[in-house]
Design an enzyme around this catalytic site. Structure first.
Site, PDB file in Angstrom:
ATOM      1  CD  GLN A  98      -1.060  -0.470   3.789  1.00  0.00           C
ATOM      2  OE1 GLN A  98      -1.428   0.518   4.589  1.00  0.00           O
ATOM      3  NE2 GLN A  98      -1.607  -1.536   3.664  1.00  0.00           N
ATOM      4  CG  HIS A 100      -0.486   5.604   3.548  1.00  0.00           C
ATOM      5  ND1 HIS A 100      -1.850   4.834   3.754  1.00  0.00           N
ATOM      6  CD2 HIS A 100       0.293   5.124   4.183  1.00  0.00           C
ATOM      7  CE1 HIS A 100      -1.520   3.682   4.305  1.00  0.00           C
ATOM      8  NE2 HIS A 100      -0.036   3.775   4.573  1.00  0.00           N
ATOM      9  CD  GLU A 135       1.879   3.831   7.652  1.00  0.00           C
ATOM     10  OE1 GLU A 135       0.926   3.899   7.786  1.00  0.00           O
ATOM     11  OE2 GLU A 135       2.299   2.540   7.288  1.00  0.00           O
ATOM     12  CG  HIS A 264       4.566   0.965   3.231  1.00  0.00           C
ATOM     13  ND1 HIS A 264       3.991   2.225   2.780  1.00  0.00           N
ATOM     14  CD2 HIS A 264       3.681   0.468   4.236  1.00  0.00           C
ATOM     15  CE1 HIS A 264       2.806   2.463   3.348  1.00  0.00           C
ATOM     16  NE2 HIS A 264       2.597   1.764   4.478  1.00  0.00           N
ATOM     17  NE  ARG A 283      -6.281  -2.236   1.947  1.00  0.00           N
ATOM     18  CZ  ARG A 283      -6.937  -1.608   2.356  1.00  0.00           C
ATOM     19  NH1 ARG A 283      -7.872  -0.925   1.489  1.00  0.00           N
ATOM     20  NH2 ARG A 283      -7.268  -1.298   3.800  1.00  0.00           N
TER      21      ARG A 283
END
Length: 410
Positions: A98, A100, A135, A264, A283
């Site tokens: 996925q 982001h 993240e 990642h 995804r």
């Protein structure tokens, strides 16, 4: 200063032992336990435990008093929302591959899907909220991941090491243009291959990986990973895409930061993860969930090279800070050796969650309030609270993670 009761997310890829062991519960758990959430996420907020045993959702607490809980600057910057979510992540099996979106991409995508009337909980919804989702993951145990695109020249070498009749033309495509544009072209080609072509190419690649591992080749670790993914997802284009990514093994205390666009895949291990309080995921594959290829290609960053691994910048004898450019969060790690009972002062700069991952700790406020923090427990520190001091109990090696908001300036 309040102890938190936190939700466990029982995803199928989770471990039956890691989170129960951390919390001192019986092992193995009846079902996989993948994530322990600490924060005010609407899907599963933590609850604060009052002195009388009553519980209140942290989300409700923040909604009722955003300035007192978050601080004026943070409340204004993030629209009265706690901007971060802290997790324990326990991966027994690989997650989906996925990426982001950036803040701008998320805002645009959210507005577009709102206009189209796509329900926010729909399976084909890409942007349930209008915010970015950077993240950082910090290993508690040996932690395995794929993250970021490997240097194309190195990838060409890997592809040549497992050369097959069907793979050769794709190797040549990247060799002719070993840069981000070449990676984009090859990645796009692979994830849009017709299923019939995938069904021919993937078995060839997997057989070649078996031979490379048997021969103890240079890329044996990468090939083992491809074989593991291929066994679980035998007809998935994400297995090919995994050939393009850096294969990482993090030791305890090491971390990687995943900014917008970073492709990642977490493979195995237990880690502390801090991320923006968002659900926006694009995804690539290795999942039964929705994959939107055009939108994924709009978001993925094809910059390439080695993935930086952080060890934490020293911020005192017992503290390390993991710096990122994410305004939503910052993560710190504090450690005490066995027999060390020194106090560490934790300032009151905005909302904070303290998580104990080793030993037992005592958290003391300047007004005399104190909380015993056991392994696997966490505590909420509102912005309006005074600074606290933390010290170990029991003389054991102790470890504490501190989650705070990042810089809140507009």
């Amino acid at each position: 200063m309040e102890l938190l009761r936190n939700a466990v997310r029982p995803y199928a890829w989770g471990s039956r032992t890691a989170i129960p062991q951390l919390q001192g519960r019986p092992v193995p758990a009846p079902h996989p336990e993948a994530e322990l959430w600490m924060g005010a996420h609407p899907g599963d907020p933590s609850h604060v435990l009052g002195p009388d045993g009553a519980e209140l959702s942290l989300l409700e607490l923040v909604d009722a008093d955003p300035v007192g809980q978050l601080g004026e600057d943070c409340a204004r910057r993030w629209g009265n929302r706690l901007p971060f979510l802290l997790k324990i992540l326990a991966a027994e099996e690989p997650l989906s591959m996925q990426a982001h979106p950036s803040a701008a991409q998320a805002a645009e995508g959210h507005a577009r899907e709102e206009k189209l009337g796509i329900p926010r909980d729909a399976a084909n919804r890409n942007y349930p909220d209008p915010t970015a989702k950077p993240e950082l993951v910090c290993a508690l145990t040996e932690f395995h991941a794929l993250a970021g695109f490997r240097d194309p020249n190195r990838t060409v070498k890997l592809l040549k090491a497992i050369e097959t009749p069907g793979l050769g033309k794709y190797t040549g495509l990247l060799e002719a243009q070993p840069d981000p544009a070449g990676l984009r072209a090859l990645f796009t080609t692979w994830i849009t291959l017709p299923q019939s072509a995938l069904d021919e190419l993937l078995p060839e690649v997997l057989d070649a990986c078996v031979r490379h591992v048997q021969d103890h080749g240079e890329f044996a670790t990468e090939c083992r990973t491809i074989l593991e993914l291929g066994e679980t997802h035998p007809r998935d284009a994400g297995v090919l895409a995994a050939l393009l990514l850096n294969r990482l093994t993090l030791r305890a205390g090491e971390a990687i930061y995943l900014p917008a666009g970073n492709l990642h895949l977490y493979l195995h291990g237990t880690a502390v993860e801090i991320l923006a309080n968002s659900d926006n995921i694009l995804r690539c594959g290795l999942t039964p969930k929705h994959v939107d290829v055009p939108e994924l290609l709009r978001v993925v960053d094809f910059a390439c090279g080695e993935m930086p691994v952080q060890h934490g910048e020293c911020a005192g004898q017992r503290m390390a800070v993991y710096h990122t450019d994410a305004p939503e969060f910052e993560l710190s790690r504090m450690e005490w050796a066995a027999g060390d009972d020194a106090e560490i002062e934790v300032d009151s700069a905005g909302p904070q969650i303290l998580l104990c991952t080793e030993g037992d700790l005592l958290v003391l406020a300047s007004d005399g309030e104190q909380v015993e923090l056991r392994r696997g427990q966490s505590v909420w520190l509102p912005a309006a609270d005074p600074a606290v001091r933390v010290r170990p109990l029991g003389g054991e090696r102790s470890q504490l993670f501190r989650a705070t908001a990042g810089a809140c300036e507009l």
